[in-house]
Every structure is written in structure tokens, then in C-alpha cells.
Design an enzyme around this catalytic site. Structure first.
Site: not given
Ligand code: IPM
Ligand code: MN
Ligand code: NAD
Length: 363
Positions: A141, A242
Site C-alpha cells: 500500500y 484486507d
Molecule cells: C479497507 C479498504 C481500504 C483498504 C481501501 C479503501 C484503501 O478496502 O479499509 O479495507 O484497502 O485498506
Molecule cells: Mn478492504
């Protein structure tokens, strides 16, 4: 107690579910004699539209000054052009990084009355109680990104420090539960995962009372479906966490049910349901507010240390999951506000029938 809570309703169903969570926090404040001061700010697509950026400085400054931050969701089709330079999700990632909330706690429990909504057979759902601890401020990320006409890269980078702090948090949490930690990686392929696994192995002797198990993420995706009740605390890197937690939400019956708490080393935390802006149902008043309301309970527990209040909200939510009303995603036809009102009534009832007031219970 006095507390300053920043709300970031965001996009899509974000404002709808955040309003329900704030109503529940207000009820808790009233019953417990607390003073919660709410300050609302922009994030995500609505912030791009109003200010040209997904995390305006005023929003970030307020969050940094707050005792806790309650977020709805960001994103939506309006801002999803893959060639866009500015994206709602960048605001959320920047906020997580700026607050230093590296440990994202995502609990999974299966409510008995929703078992039939789970894609799993009922006998697999007994005693499912998993706490995912997702690393939140590192990995793919946040690594360097490159893009040319025909090539793109996303660097995945982890330092020992980043791994160690979230793994220690997971061990500490396991100590307060069933003392079983599963570390999920892809150590058969990824160098970052080998660093992850050797760090867990080095730390493990400090927590000799906790049993440790390592799983590869592909296998873990399968095991979560075949033996979900085997797991207690599951710690993993950002991207794997995630994906596995949306899978976990499906096991519970709906993405609208699961809350989260993102914690760093200080008191301040970021609390949000794990679902997104749900563009397909936004604006209809039918979003399930449960994940957001349970996130508010986590806020009380982890940032404000109001444990009795958090437990009361969870009890009220459980009662509504048992007796209804239910939103459509969990088989009912009620709207967001009807569920919110039912939770408020159950909370009121809980306060009236319990022997001690919140103030006494948390003293
Ligand atoms: C989550 C979401 C986020 C992530 C996105 C919106 C950046 O999917 O909070 O799980 O991937 O962390
Ligand atoms: Mn997510
Ligand atoms: P999503 O979580 O928004 O929706 C997936 C499905 O779950 C949809 O069918 C939706 O209707 C349903 N759903 C989600 N929340 C619900 C609720 N509270 N009640 C009832 N049903 C609910 O995922 P998506 O459609 O892949 O993503 C939409 C946008 O949300 C994207 O821009 C994505 O980046 C963003 N997103 C944001 C967050 C966040 O802010 N933390 C999390 C995930 C996705």
C-alpha cells in the site's frame, strides 16, 4: 469523561452509517454523564469535490488533535477513473499513515441468528471468534509506485520495526484471549514474508504462554472456510489482511457487520466499519449500520477506556441481531434508521435494567 471525537463521514453510505454510530455515542454520553464533543470533517471524494484534495489539512489537523476518529467510508464510481491523479482512497491511506495507526483490529464473530446467511454450513460456525490484526501502514500500500505506458510496479517493503510492533500487539491481544496466534504470510515466495516469519519466530519466546502457528496466505484463505473456529488471533501484512477480512465478513453473513479499530502507540485511534461506500445502495437509507455502531463501541473501549459502555453497545447490537429489525443485506426489510432506533432502545433498556450506571461500572 470529556472526549473530542472527529467524525469523517466520507462518501456513499459513509454518512448514513456514521450518523447512526454518532447517535449511539450520544446516547452513551447521556446515560453515562460523559461529554463527547463531535467535530465533522471532509475526507475522500466529497473532499476532492469541495477542496480539490482527499485529505484537506483542516481534516488532518483535527484528527491529530482528537481523542479518537470515527470514519464512514471513502470512494465511489465518480472518482474511480483508473487514470485519475487524485483518488479518495489516498486520503484514507494518508490519514492512517499520519496517525501512525499500524495495527488494524478486525474482529469476526458469527451471530447465531445470522448463521443461515453464512455461505458456510452451520456446524462450522459454532464458536467462531477470530481477531484479525492487519498491519496497516506498510507493505504494498505504501511502497514506491512506478508507471509507464506498458509497465507498472508496486513495491512491497517491510522493516523489522514495522513487523515487530504489530506482531507484539497481536501477541499481547492473544494473551487476553485464547492464547493462540496464527501468523499469515507467503514465505515460500516473498522476501518480505520471510522477514515477517523470522521476526515472529524471534519474538515468540517472549510470549511462551501463546502458541504460534504459521500459515501461507493461499492456504489460509481456504482454512478460514473449512475450520474458522480453529483461529483466535490472526496477524498478517496489510494486503493479505484486507483480503482475508472481506472473506471473514462473508462468513459472518454480510460485509455490513464487521467493525474495526486502527491503533498506534498513543491513545488516539481510527475507527471504521470494514466495508466501503457501497455505491449500489448509497442514498437509499438501507445500509446496515452495525459495522459502524460496533466500531463506535471499539472507540469507547480502545481510545476512551469506557469498557462498560462498549460492552453495553455490543449487547444492544446483539439483541437487535437476534430480534430484528434487520436491514436487507441480512434478510430483513428495515432501513438504517429503524435499526439505529432499535439499538438505541435496546441500549436504554440495558441501562435501566443493569444494576450499576456506566459511571459506576467504569470507575
Ligand atoms: C479497507 C479498504 C481500504 C483498504 C481501501 C479503501 C484503501 O478496502 O479499509 O479495507 O484497502 O485498506
Ligand atoms: Mn478492504
Ligand atoms: P463495498 O464494501 O463498498 O461494497 C461491497 C458490497 O457490500 C456491495 O454490494 C455493498 O452494497 C455491500 N455493503 C457494503 N457495506 C454495506 C452495508 N453497510 N450494508 C449493506 N450492504 C453493504 O466495496 P466496493 O463496492 O468494492 O467498493 C466501493 C468503494 O468503496 C470503492 O471506491 C472502494 O475503494 C471503497 N472502499 C472504502 C473503504 C473504506 O473507506 N474503509 C473500504 C472498502 C472499500
Amino acid at each position: 469523561m470529556k472526549a473530542h471525537i472527529v467524525t469523517l463521514p466520507g462518501d456513499g453510505v459513509g454518512p448514513e452509517v456514521t450518523a447512526a454510530a454518532v447517535a449511539v455515542l450520544n446516547a452513551v454520553a447521556k446515560h453515562g454523564g460523559h461529554e463527547f464533543r463531535f467535530e465533522e470533517h471532509a475526507i475522500g471524494g466529497t473532499a476532492i469535490d469541495a477542496f480539490g484534495e482527499p485529505l484537506p489539512a483542516a481534516s488532518l489537523d483535527a484528527c491529530k488533535r482528537a481523542d479518537a476518529v470515527l470514519l464512514g467510508a471513502v470512494g465511489g464510481p465518480k472518482w474511480s477513473d483508473p487514470n485519475a491523479k487524485v483518488r479518495p482512497e489516498q486520503g484514507l491511506l494518508a490519514l492512517r499513515a499520519a496517525l501512525g495507526v499500524y495495527a488494524n483490529l478486525r474482529p469476526l464473530q458469527v451471530h447465531p441468528s445470522l448463521a443461515n446467511l453464512s455461505p458456510l454450513k452451520n456446524d462450522k460456525l459454532k464458536n467462531v471468534d477470530v481477531l484479525f490484526v492487519r498491519e496497516l501502514t506498510g507493505g504494498t500500500y505504501f511502497g514506491a509506485k512506478t508507471r509507464t505506458e506498458d509497465t507498472a510496479t508496486d513495491e512491497c517493503k517491510y522493516t523489522v520495526h514495522e513487523i515487530e510492533r504489530v506482531v507484539r500487539r497481536a501477541f499481547d491481544l492473544a494473551r487476553g484471549r485464547k492464547k493462540h496466534l496464527t501468523s499469515v504470510d507467503k514465505a515460500n515466495v516473498l522476501e518480505t514474508s520471510r522477514l515477517w516469519r523470522s521476526t515472529v519466530q524471534r519474538i515468540a519466546p517472549d510470549y511462551a504462554d501463546v502458541t504460534v502457528e504459521h500459515q501461507l496466505v493461499d492456504s489460509m484463505a481456504m482454512l478460514l472456510l473449512t475450520q474458522p473456529s480453529h483461529y483466535d488471533v490472526v496477524v498478517t501484512e496489510n494486503l493479505f489482511g484486507d483480503i482475508l477480512t472481506d472473506e471473514a465478513a462473508a462468513i459472518a453473513g454480510s460485509l455490513g457487520l464487521l467493525p474495526s479499530a486502527s491503533l498506534g502507540d498513543g491513545r488516539n485511534g481510527l475507527y471504521e466499519p470494514i466495508h466501503g461506500s457501497a455505491p449500489d445502495i448509497a442514498g437509499k437509507g438501507i445500509a446496515n449500520p452495525t459495522g459502524a455502531i460496533l466500531s463506535a463501541a471499539m472507540l469507547l473501549r480502545y481510545s476512551l477506556h469506557l469498557d462498560a459502555e462498549a460492552t453495553a453497545i455490543e449487547a444492544a447490537v446483539n439483541q437487535v441481531l437476534r430480534d430484528g429489525p434487520h436491514t436487507r443485506d441480512i434478510g430483513g426489510d428495515a432501513g438504517t434508521d429503524a435499526v439505529r432506533n432499535a439499538v438505541l432502545r435496546a441500549l436504554e433498556h440495558h441501562v435501566k435494567t443493569s444494576n450499576a450506571s456506566f459511571a459506576d461500572a467504569s470507575a
